[in-house]
Design a protein around this motif. Structure first.
Motif, PDB file in Angstrom:
ATOM      1  N   UNK A 110      47.936  47.988  23.209  1.00 19.23           N
ATOM      2  CA  UNK A 110      46.719  48.493  23.842  1.00 19.23           C
ATOM      3  C   UNK A 110      45.950  47.338  24.470  1.00 19.23           C
ATOM      4  N   UNK A 111      45.499  47.540  25.709  1.00 19.71           N
ATOM      5  CA  UNK A 111      44.848  46.453  26.438  1.00 19.71           C
ATOM      6  C   UNK A 111      43.571  46.917  27.123  1.00 19.71           C
ATOM      7  N   UNK A 112      42.634  45.965  27.228  1.00 14.86           N
ATOM      8  CA  UNK A 112      41.433  46.180  28.022  1.00 14.86           C
ATOM      9  C   UNK A 112      41.833  46.175  29.499  1.00 14.86           C
ATOM     10  N   UNK A 113      41.402  47.206  30.224  1.00 10.60           N
ATOM     11  CA  UNK A 113      41.747  47.331  31.639  1.00 10.60           C
ATOM     12  C   UNK A 113      40.494  47.669  32.445  1.00 10.60           C
ATOM     13  N   UNK A 155      37.228  50.379  41.460  1.00 12.69           N
ATOM     14  CA  UNK A 155      37.976  50.932  42.587  1.00 12.69           C
ATOM     15  C   UNK A 155      39.410  50.406  42.562  1.00 12.69           C
ATOM     16  N   UNK A 156      40.353  51.316  42.588  1.00  5.80           N
ATOM     17  CA  UNK A 156      41.760  50.918  42.551  1.00  5.80           C
ATOM     18  C   UNK A 156      42.233  50.440  41.202  1.00  5.80           C
ATOM     19  N   UNK A 157      41.371  50.543  40.188  1.00 10.17           N
ATOM     20  CA  UNK A 157      41.749  50.099  38.849  1.00 10.17           C
ATOM     21  C   UNK A 157      41.892  48.591  38.730  1.00 10.17           C
ATOM     22  N   UNK A 158      41.209  47.852  39.610  1.00 13.14           N
ATOM     23  CA  UNK A 158      41.329  46.388  39.652  1.00 13.14           C
ATOM     24  C   UNK A 158      39.926  45.783  39.671  1.00 13.14           C
ATOM     25  N   UNK A 159      39.715  44.740  38.868  1.00 15.12           N
ATOM     26  CA  UNK A 159      38.434  44.046  38.925  1.00 15.12           C
ATOM     27  C   UNK A 159      38.264  43.439  40.313  1.00 15.12           C
ATOM     28  N   UNK A 160      37.140  43.696  40.982  1.00 22.87           N
ATOM     29  CA  UNK A 160      36.997  43.263  42.368  1.00 22.87           C
ATOM     30  C   UNK A 160      36.901  41.755  42.563  1.00 22.87           C
ATOM     31  N   UNK A 161      36.577  41.028  41.516  1.00 22.63           N
ATOM     32  CA  UNK A 161      36.451  39.574  41.637  1.00 22.63           C
ATOM     33  C   UNK A 161      37.718  38.866  41.161  1.00 22.63           C
ATOM     34  N   UNK A 162      38.215  39.257  40.001  1.00 22.60           N
ATOM     35  CA  UNK A 162      39.394  38.594  39.439  1.00 22.60           C
ATOM     36  C   UNK A 162      40.688  39.140  40.030  1.00 22.60           C
ATOM     37  N   UNK A 163      40.657  40.343  40.583  1.00 19.25           N
ATOM     38  CA  UNK A 163      41.852  40.918  41.195  1.00 19.25           C
ATOM     39  C   UNK A 163      42.934  41.305  40.215  1.00 19.25           C
ATOM     40  N   UNK A 164      42.549  41.640  38.962  1.00 15.98           N
ATOM     41  CA  UNK A 164      43.539  42.027  37.948  1.00 15.98           C
ATOM     42  C   UNK A 164      43.222  43.421  37.429  1.00 15.98           C
ATOM     43  N   UNK A 165      44.252  44.116  36.967  1.00 15.06           N
ATOM     44  CA  UNK A 165      44.071  45.428  36.357  1.00 15.06           C
ATOM     45  C   UNK A 165      43.823  45.307  34.866  1.00 15.06           C
ATOM     46  N   UNK A 166      44.545  44.408  34.213  1.00 18.43           N
ATOM     47  CA  UNK A 166      44.432  44.230  32.759  1.00 18.43           C
ATOM     48  C   UNK A 166      43.905  42.840  32.455  1.00 18.43           C
ATOM     49  N   UNK A 167      43.031  42.756  31.487  1.00 11.75           N
ATOM     50  CA  UNK A 167      42.456  41.462  31.108  1.00 11.75           C
ATOM     51  C   UNK A 167      43.531  40.495  30.636  1.00 11.75           C
ATOM     52  N   UNK A 168      44.603  41.016  30.084  1.00 10.85           N
ATOM     53  CA  UNK A 168      45.660  40.126  29.585  1.00 10.85           C
ATOM     54  C   UNK A 168      46.195  39.218  30.692  1.00 10.85           C
TER      55      UNK A 168
END
Length: 335
Positions: free
Chosen positions: A79-82, A87-100
């Motif tokens: 299980x992961x923090x996402x 928008x698009x399931x991606x952090x707009x600054x880091x450009x990642x979907x999952x924190x991992x």
């Protein structure tokens, strides 16, 4: 521990894997406006602390903030923090979907736990720290050059020993104690944890009956480490974690103290009760296999009069309250 699993032995927390610090003297991770991104969950009490300090110190613009979804996602069996709510399931600054992905950018092949809060270096995408204890201390003591005018001193030298002593007891018996009760593998472990939780609450009730804040006459790190547990107590710990000898609202001093801080700028404006309930009741399917999310208690009681100002004290010491949160950081209003 994977989401939905129950421990087979008493729960222990792994040490923080990334403990670098952003400091005024660091050459690797220097203090720099808008270089770092703080990743939190509105559900997590440890992350809540960092959100509060960021607000109190006026670092809202200097350190941007990302909010993970309260519902974790299973990736490769874990299980992961996402960032499903972006928008698009991606952090707009880091450009990642999952924190991992930020953990893996820093240490390829990393297979340890992924927790919030974390501080991420935006240019490299590397995780700097997931050490929640040093993150709040450093925001208060190291980021002075970028703090707002009138920012409070949350960790004054003269009170540090007393703050540390209070924090140690609160962490062992209450902050972590509610989890020890909620994830207890057997009756004996559960009852021992619950007894410690309520013994600590009883001591805090006595302490706060005659003083407005835990240490000194203004808000300190001690209050910031206690309060996120109190604000979640009746909503999730009382029922979901079976910490049900008493509710927070049955403690006159603690309940009024908790409302006092909730109504103080920088505290209640970091709380999203919907995120809190969704995360605990849905994600912990080993405790709540139906994943039915409780609808109460209704949060409007947090806005009722507390009258704690009669005990004296100044919330921000010689400083002033912070301004309103940035539009993108605002949480749903109660009422």
């Amino acid at each position: 521990m994977k989401a939905g699993e129950l421990p087979t032995e008493e729960m222990t927390r792994d040490p923080m894997a990334f403990t670098d610090r952003v400091t005024a003297s660091s050459t690797k991770w220097p203090i720099e406006a808008r270089r770092y991104r703080l990743v939190i969950s509105r559900a997590c009490p440890w992350a809540n602390r960092t959100a509060i300090v960021r607000r109190l110190m006026g670092l809202d613009d200097a350190i941007s903030q990302a909010v993970a979804s309260p519902i974790l996602e299973t990736i490769a069996g874990d299980a992961h923090w996402v960032f499903s709510d972006d928008v698009g399931g991606v952090d707009p600054v880091l450009g990642v979907h999952a924190l991992r992905d930020s953990y893996l950018a820093r240490r390829p092949g990393y297979d340890g736990g992924v927790s919030v809060p974390v501080l991420v270096d935006i240019p490299s995408g590397h995780l700097v720290s997931n050490d929640f204890e040093s993150l709040t201390i450093d925001m208060g003591k190291e980021w002075v050059a970028l703090q707002r005018d009138g920012a409070p001193d949350l960790y004054p030298d003269a009170l540090r020993d007393e703050i540390n002593a209070v924090n140690e007891s609160v962490y062992a018996n209450l902050n972590n104690g509610v989890y020890m009760a909620g994830f207890a593998p057997n009756q004996q472990a559960y009852e021992g944890a619950v007894r410690r939780v309520f013994a600590e609450l009883d001591q805090l009730e006595a302490r706060l009956t005659t003083r407005r804040y835990l240490v000194g006459d203004s808000i300190t790190e001690a209050d910031i480490r206690l309060w996120p547990t109190l604000v979640r107590f009746d909503a999730v710990y009382h029922g979901h974690f079976k910490c049900n000898l008493r509710k927070l609202i049955e403690y006159p001093a603690l309940w009024s103290y908790a409302r006092d801080l909730f109504q103080t700028p920088g505290f209640g404006d970091t709380i999203d009760f919907d995120h809190i309930r969704k995360h605990y009741y849905y994600v912990h399917s080993g405790i709540n296999p139906t994943r039915i999310v409780a609808v109460g208690p209704k949060p409007v009681a947090w806005l009722t009069a507390h009258r704690r100002e009669q005990l004296g004290g100044r919330p921000f010491g010689d400083g002033r309250p912070p301004g309103p949160p940035l539009e993108k950081d605002r949480v749903p209003q109660i009422g």
